[in-house]
Design an enzyme around this catalytic site. Structure first.
Site, mmCIF file in Angstrom:
data_model
loop_
_atom_site.group_PDB
_atom_site.id
_atom_site.type_symbol
_atom_site.label_atom_id
_atom_site.label_comp_id
_atom_site.label_asym_id
_atom_site.label_seq_id
_atom_site.Cartn_x
_atom_site.Cartn_y
_atom_site.Cartn_z
ATOM 1 N N TYR A 44 0.848 -1.187 0.000
ATOM 2 C CA TYR A 44 0.000 0.000 0.000
ATOM 3 C C TYR A 44 0.888 1.243 0.000
ATOM 4 C CZ TYR A 44 -4.056 -2.892 1.366
ATOM 5 O OH TYR A 44 -5.056 -3.810 1.420
ATOM 6 N N SER A 45 0.293 2.403 -0.234
ATOM 7 C CA SER A 45 1.107 3.620 -0.208
ATOM 8 C C SER A 45 1.729 3.821 1.168
ATOM 9 C CB SER A 45 0.281 4.838 -0.615
ATOM 10 O OG SER A 45 -0.851 4.997 0.201
ATOM 11 N N GLU A 46 1.005 3.457 2.245
ATOM 12 C CA GLU A 46 1.574 3.462 3.595
ATOM 13 C C GLU A 46 0.998 2.332 4.439
ATOM 14 O OE1 GLU A 46 2.304 7.673 2.329
ATOM 15 O OE2 GLU A 46 0.361 6.748 2.716
ATOM 16 N N THR A 47 1.803 1.926 5.421
ATOM 17 C CA THR A 47 1.393 0.988 6.463
ATOM 18 C C THR A 47 1.804 1.591 7.792
ATOM 19 O OG1 THR A 47 1.662 -0.954 5.028
ATOM 20 C CG2 THR A 47 1.740 -1.333 7.418
ATOM 21 N N HIS A 76 -3.382 10.207 5.427
ATOM 22 C CA HIS A 76 -4.350 9.119 5.531
ATOM 23 C C HIS A 76 -3.928 8.059 6.551
ATOM 24 C CE1 HIS A 76 -2.313 6.132 2.901
ATOM 25 N NE2 HIS A 76 -3.305 5.294 3.174
#
Length: 300
Positions: A44-47, A76
């Site tokens: 994902y774009s971030e975790t 987000h």
């Protein structure tokens, strides 16, 4: 060891919209290298990784990883992590405070329809304006022409409320739709600006999108080359703060409804509030809804 995770779609009120986020709840004992490997695995774009706070006055220490590196702050991930923790609580809190690399991030919990629906973060830093560039260089990064870039309100400008982005206004909704990331122009221009991502928006919102004040997109380095983000709270906050600083209003609250992700099939809605007092910015806030998607365990 089994570690629980939950994924959510952030800045949306429906599944498969917004920006996906993985929240690892039992992150104690994980090394930085393990966290990075898990973030790369989710892709994902971030975790985010939730740890006990250093200061017991706060609610959690939250570490944020892209597929490439740990970052000090992002939008987000804060909204989604707060949503997850609030939904797990026996009694949802009104506010959570997260310790992050960029500083302390307060997040207000949004409720409605009998439960938690989303969250709103307060950016950890006031607006910082950094490098500028010209329309031609910004256009090259977006595979557009210089005439597609508007500079009447501000030139292409690097700005940050915790994480820097090159912020660009494009003239039309069509230009926003046509934009494509140019890897060569990116690699030539952005490192010299002290950032690696470009957030671009337009005021030219068509009739079918009239509930919005702006429509936006964002390009950034992904796991394999340049990628597009469907909802970017940190960039949205920086853009909202920049526009509020340029606004002639001296006192009050400036609000925007900003769409993102529409042109990549993951529509998102980001709600911003910027407080001004005596002509100066006091605080920047970004919020929206979330939808829980998946939960499970990791064996690490």
């Amino acid at each position: 060891m089994l570690r629980r995770y939950i994924t959510v779609d952030v800045f949306t009120d429906r599944a498969f919209g917004g920006n996906p986020l993985a929240v690892v709840l039992d992150a104690g004992g994980l090394s930085t290298e393990q966290m990075q490997a898990i973030a790369t695995e989710f892709n994902y774009s971030e975790t985010t990784f939730v740890l006990p706070p250093v200061d017991r006055a706060n609610d959690a220490n939250v570490r944020i990883f892209t597929v490439r590196a740990e970052i000090p702050f992002a939008g987000h991930p804060n909204v989604g992590t707060a949503f997850v923790l609030a939904t797990l609580a026996a009694k949802p809190p009104a506010r959570l405070k997260f310790e992050e690399k960029a500083g302390l991030v307060p997040v207000e919990i949004v409720t409605g329809q009998g439960g938690v629906t989303g969250a709103e973060l307060t950016a950890p830093k006031l607006l910082e304006r950094m490098s500028r560039t010209d329309a031609a260089q910004a256009a090259a990064c977006l595979s557009l022409s210089a005439s597609d870039i508007r500079t009447d309100r501000h030139p292409p400008q690097v700005a940050s409320v915790g994480l820097p982005f090159l912020i660009v206004e494009v003239a039309t909704r069509d230009a926003l739709r046509r934009a494509k990331a140019d890897a060569a122009a990116f690699s030539q221009a952005l490192p010299s600006f002290g950032c690696d991502a470009i957030y671009f928006y337009t005021r030219d919102v068509p009739a079918e999108e009239q509930s919005l004040d702006l429509q936006a997109r964002m390009f950034h380095p992904g796991a394999r080359g340049l990628s597009e983000d469907p909802a970017t709270g940190s960039a949205t906050g920086a853009a909202a703060a920049l526009l509020a600083e340029l606004d002639s209003t001296r006192d009050g609250e400036l609000k925007l409804r900003i769409g993102q992700g529409v042109d990549m099939g993951r529509p998102s809605l980001l709600l911003t509030r910027v407080h001004k007092q005596g002509g100066a910015l006091v605080s920047t806030h970004v919020g929206g809804n979330c939808v829980q998607m998946m939960e499970g365990t990791l064996r690490v």
